[in-house]
Design a protein around this motif. Structure first.
Motif, PDB file in Angstrom:
ATOM      1  N   ASP A 144       1.388  11.489 -10.832  1.00 31.80           N
ATOM      2  CA  ASP A 144       0.896  12.868 -10.936  1.00 31.80           C
ATOM      3  C   ASP A 144       2.053  13.844 -11.109  1.00 31.80           C
ATOM      4  OD1 ASP A 144      -1.864  12.444 -10.813  1.00 31.80           O
ATOM      5  OD2 ASP A 144      -1.873  12.411  -8.622  1.00 31.80           O
ATOM      6  N   THR A 145       3.083  13.684 -10.295  1.00 29.63           N
ATOM      7  CA  THR A 145       4.222  14.602 -10.336  1.00 29.63           C
ATOM      8  C   THR A 145       4.908  14.587 -11.695  1.00 29.63           C
ATOM      9  OG1 THR A 145       4.590  14.288  -7.963  1.00 29.63           O
ATOM     10  CG2 THR A 145       6.432  15.180  -9.258  1.00 29.63           C
ATOM     11  N   LEU A 146       5.039  13.393 -12.262  1.00 36.56           N
ATOM     12  CA  LEU A 146       5.732  13.227 -13.537  1.00 36.56           C
ATOM     13  C   LEU A 146       4.801  13.389 -14.739  1.00 36.56           C
ATOM     14  CD1 LEU A 146       7.856  10.090 -12.553  1.00 36.56           C
ATOM     15  CD2 LEU A 146       8.655  12.462 -12.690  1.00 36.56           C
ATOM     16  N   HIS A 147       3.538  13.657 -14.471  1.00 36.65           N
ATOM     17  CA  HIS A 147       2.530  13.803 -15.535  1.00 36.65           C
ATOM     18  C   HIS A 147       2.496  12.568 -16.437  1.00 36.65           C
ATOM     19  CE1 HIS A 147       2.188  17.947 -14.243  1.00 36.65           C
ATOM     20  NE2 HIS A 147       3.485  18.117 -14.411  1.00 36.65           N
ATOM     21  N   ASN A 148       2.592  11.409 -15.770  1.00 35.72           N
ATOM     22  CA  ASN A 148       2.535  10.140 -16.488  1.00 35.72           C
ATOM     23  C   ASN A 148       1.381   9.313 -15.915  1.00 35.72           C
ATOM     24  OD1 ASN A 148       2.859   7.551 -17.564  1.00 35.72           O
ATOM     25  ND2 ASN A 148       5.090   7.704 -17.617  1.00 35.72           N
ATOM     26  N   PRO A 149       0.199   9.413 -16.515  1.00 28.47           N
ATOM     27  CA  PRO A 149      -0.966   8.710 -15.964  1.00 28.47           C
ATOM     28  C   PRO A 149      -0.829   7.196 -15.967  1.00 28.47           C
ATOM     29  CG  PRO A 149      -1.462   9.602 -18.139  1.00 28.47           C
ATOM     30  CD  PRO A 149      -0.135  10.173 -17.738  1.00 28.47           C
ATOM     31  N   ASN A 150       0.067   6.666 -16.791  1.00 29.02           N
ATOM     32  CA  ASN A 150       0.215   5.208 -16.824  1.00 29.02           C
ATOM     33  C   ASN A 150       0.859   4.688 -15.536  1.00 29.02           C
ATOM     34  OD1 ASN A 150      -1.011   4.829 -19.316  1.00 29.02           O
ATOM     35  ND2 ASN A 150       0.891   5.108 -20.459  1.00 29.02           N
ATOM     36  N   TYR A 151       1.832   5.425 -14.985  1.00 27.07           N
ATOM     37  CA  TYR A 151       2.378   5.037 -13.680  1.00 27.07           C
ATOM     38  C   TYR A 151       1.290   5.108 -12.611  1.00 27.07           C
ATOM     39  CZ  TYR A 151       7.417   4.715 -14.697  1.00 27.07           C
ATOM     40  OH  TYR A 151       8.653   4.324 -15.151  1.00 27.07           O
TER      41      TYR A 151
ATOM     42  N   VAL B 168       0.829  -1.204   0.000  1.00 25.00           N
ATOM     43  CA  VAL B 168       0.000   0.000   0.000  1.00 25.00           C
ATOM     44  C   VAL B 168       0.864   1.254   0.000  1.00 25.00           C
ATOM     45  CG1 VAL B 168      -1.690   1.315   1.320  1.00 25.00           C
ATOM     46  CG2 VAL B 168      -1.938  -1.170   1.107  1.00 25.00           C
ATOM     47  N   GLU B 169       1.882   1.281   0.856  1.00 21.27           N
ATOM     48  CA  GLU B 169       2.728   2.475   0.947  1.00 21.27           C
ATOM     49  C   GLU B 169       3.492   2.722  -0.348  1.00 21.27           C
ATOM     50  OE1 GLU B 169       4.472   5.825   2.822  1.00 21.27           O
ATOM     51  OE2 GLU B 169       2.760   4.581   3.374  1.00 21.27           O
ATOM     52  N   ASP B 170       4.121   1.680  -0.901  1.00 27.92           N
ATOM     53  CA  ASP B 170       4.916   1.857  -2.120  1.00 27.92           C
ATOM     54  C   ASP B 170       4.045   2.262  -3.307  1.00 27.92           C
ATOM     55  OD1 ASP B 170       7.199   1.256  -0.778  1.00 27.92           O
ATOM     56  OD2 ASP B 170       7.528  -0.701  -1.693  1.00 27.92           O
ATOM     57  N   PHE B 171       2.897   1.624  -3.460  1.00 29.90           N
ATOM     58  CA  PHE B 171       2.077   1.944  -4.630  1.00 29.90           C
ATOM     59  C   PHE B 171       1.341   3.268  -4.466  1.00 29.90           C
ATOM     60  CE2 PHE B 171       2.597  -2.691  -5.400  1.00 29.90           C
ATOM     61  CZ  PHE B 171       3.257  -2.553  -6.614  1.00 29.90           C
ATOM     62  N   THR B 172       1.111   3.684  -3.235  1.00 24.33           N
ATOM     63  CA  THR B 172       0.595   5.044  -3.025  1.00 24.33           C
ATOM     64  C   THR B 172       1.625   6.063  -3.482  1.00 24.33           C
ATOM     65  OG1 THR B 172      -0.829   4.375  -1.178  1.00 24.33           O
ATOM     66  CG2 THR B 172      -0.200   6.697  -1.282  1.00 24.33           C
ATOM     67  N   THR B 173       2.882   5.811  -3.165  1.00 21.12           N
ATOM     68  CA  THR B 173       3.957   6.693  -3.627  1.00 21.12           C
ATOM     69  C   THR B 173       4.039   6.706  -5.143  1.00 21.12           C
ATOM     70  OG1 THR B 173       5.219   6.264  -1.598  1.00 21.12           O
ATOM     71  CG2 THR B 173       6.440   7.173  -3.478  1.00 21.12           C
ATOM     72  N   LEU B 174       3.874   5.541  -5.772  1.00 22.25           N
ATOM     73  CA  LEU B 174       3.914   5.469  -7.229  1.00 22.25           C
ATOM     74  C   LEU B 174       2.760   6.267  -7.843  1.00 22.25           C
ATOM     75  CD1 LEU B 174       5.379   4.195  -9.682  1.00 22.25           C
ATOM     76  CD2 LEU B 174       3.740   2.316  -9.541  1.00 22.25           C
ATOM     77  N   ILE B 175       1.595   6.203  -7.220  1.00 22.03           N
ATOM     78  CA  ILE B 175       0.451   6.978  -7.701  1.00 22.03           C
ATOM     79  C   ILE B 175       0.776   8.470  -7.653  1.00 22.03           C
ATOM     80  CG2 ILE B 175      -1.937   7.623  -7.162  1.00 22.03           C
ATOM     81  CD1 ILE B 175      -2.231   4.704  -6.041  1.00 22.03           C
ATOM     82  N   GLN B 176       1.382   8.904  -6.563  1.00 21.94           N
ATOM     83  CA  GLN B 176       1.753  10.314  -6.418  1.00 21.94           C
ATOM     84  C   GLN B 176       2.809  10.715  -7.441  1.00 21.94           C
ATOM     85  OE1 GLN B 176       2.936  10.133  -2.318  1.00 21.94           O
ATOM     86  NE2 GLN B 176       0.838  10.332  -1.534  1.00 21.94           N
TER      87      GLN B 176
END
Length: 476
Positions: free
Chosen positions: A112-119, A101-109
């Motif tokens: 957004d930061t990288l403007h890459n919706p696929n990540y 949960v923690e790692d994939f929450t970071t990946l979701i964020q």
């Protein structure tokens, strides 16, 4: 005047402390360490660690694989008698939350930061899968507040119903975010950056969850099937599209293979062997290995006392087959056969149009072909009266064959056995639950100590924190 001087003094001290703090931060920075997570490394590690947990000792070998009678123990048999180690329960919880949960929450964020919706989409899909596994296993669990752990150090437990409905919404969002012609992702060891397959996985997970809640929330389940159930192009449609991690040699080997490097206390359950034999099933010689001293496959009864199990002999009983114990064996988390069984049941129950019997046969075929069974043997198997689909007792037909098709996937097999109530399993021979089989894992003891108020609220809502407490989705 004295008050004014005091304020100036406090302000001065604060300024000095702030300056010192900033200087200490500068001094203590590691010039060789990245200050922010890299999405590709985070994705690789997140997939690997969580599939390891799913297939590993704590969530599978010492718990769910035994409860659903895929495996049995021939040494140290307490877990097979429904006496789980507290460390197993705690480790499952810790790993899925801290490494999942923690790692994939970071990946979701980062998406957004990288403007890459696929990540972002992949992060949502994987996190949703983990939450589905967690709630399947424990029931009510922390969900809505876990994405902001800095704010919610003691997150509340959400009701299982709300978790499943929330996951359906999240997965729909994830599927909509995916841009198959957009920015590529790296570090994807599940689908090698193929976003079409990620979208199929997301939609297939939606159908899995929709069917999971159908006994309680039929209309909500039907809405999902109405939307995507008939669109095969949006779902897993071949064995080659299964969600699975293909392991490598050590140190990146399959956790079952790693276990076999140093341990020899697991065997295939007699329950599986008996059912496979009753169906003349060609998967018997695949699921089970021949003992070292004989050419006769012999499964072990679940829940024997340690001395009784030991007397059977390590070299006279069958381990699980090499297709599961090899270092490079794939860690499957969603296979094609499961998707077809989902559609077969949905057709039978009016959630989806289609021929339930035909979809059932397709599902069995997909499972057999997953293990390279020949076309001739597939045809022979399906022609048996004992295998033929029985619409008057679809739970038995689908339940038994789906249970066989999910062999090795302890957590998913355990969830589906509880939902369908087939195959009919006898409790462990020396089980300690008064003739009952576990229906969940208990919450880890650390939750009682560190998140006590929310733990108590969850128990008050769900029922006693015991292995035999029935979860919301399990209505029978």
């Amino acid at each position: 005047m004295k008050l004014f001087k005091y304020i100036l003094w406090v302000a001065g001290i604060a300024l000095v402390l702030t300056s010192c703090s900033k200087e200490l931060e500068r001094i203590n920075k590691n010039p060789n360490e990245a200050e922010s997570a890299q999405p590709d490394y985070l994705l690789t590690n997140g997939i690997k660690m969580n599939v390891d947990t799913y297939w590993g000792t704590d969530a599978a070998m010492e718990t769910s694989l035994l409860y659903v009678q895929y495996w049995a123990k021939i040494q140290y048999t307490d877990p097979d008698r429904y006496i789980p180690a507290s460390t197993n329960i705690q480790t499952v919880w810790n790993n899925f939350y801290a490494q999942g949960v923690e790692d994939f929450t970071t990946l979701i964020q980062l998406g957004d930061t990288l403007h890459n919706p696929n990540y972002k989409a992949v992060g949502i899909i994987m996190r949703s899968w983990i939450f589905q596994v967690l709630t399947d296993l424990y029931g009510d669990v922390p969900y809505t507040q876990t994405a902001n752990i800095e704010k919610y150090l003691t997150p509340k437990y959400d009701n299982q119903r709300d978790i499943y409905l929330g996951l359906l919404a999240e997965l729909k969002t994830a599927a909509g975010l995916i841009n198959t012609s957009g920015d590529a992702i790296s570090g994807d060891v599940l689908y090698s950056g193929n976003m079409t397959k990620w979208k199929k996985f997301a939609n297939s997970l939606r159908l899995r969850i929709a069917l999971r809640i159908a006994d309680q929330e039929f209309d909500a389940a039907k809405a999902v099937f109405d939307e995507i159930g008939a669109d095969n192009s949006a779902l897993i449609a071949a064995n080659s599209e299964a969600a699975q991690l293909v392991y490598l040699a050590s140190p990146n080997q399959n956790p079952v293979g790693k276990n076999r490097e140093t341990r020899n206390d697991y065997r295939i359950s007699k329950t599986v062997v008996d059912l496979l034999r009753s169906y003349n099933d060609p998967r018997l010689n695949i699921y089970a290995a021949f003992p070292k001293e004989t050419n006769v496959i012999l499964g072990v009864t679940n829940g024997l006392a340690t001395d009784s199990a030991n007397k059977l002999g390590l070299n006279k009983t069958s381990d699980v087959g090499a297709v599961f114990t090899a270092s490079t064996a794939p860690g499957v988390i969603f296979n094609y056969a499961e998707l077809l069984f989902i559609k077969a049941e949905a057709a039978q129950r009016g959630l989806l149009s289609g021929d339930a019997a035909d979809l059932y046969n397709q599902a069995i075929t997909a499972s057999l072909k997953q293990y390279n069974v020949s076309d001739a043997d597939v045809a022979t198997y399906l022609a048996q009266a004992s295998v033929a689909y029985d619409a008057t007792n679809y739970r038995k037909s689908i339940g038994e064959q789906k249970w066989l098709a999910l062999f090795g996937e302890g957590l998913e097999g355990f969830a589906e056995w509880r939902r369908l109530d087939y195959p009919v399993l006898a409790p462990a021979y020396r089980g300690v639950l008064g003739g009952k089989i576990p229906l969940r894992l208990t919450y880890p003891s650390a939750e009682q100590a560190l998140n006590g108020a929310n733990y108590k609220a969850a128990v008050a809502h769900q029922g006693a924190d015991q292995l035999v407490t029935r979860l919301w989705f399990d209505v029978r």
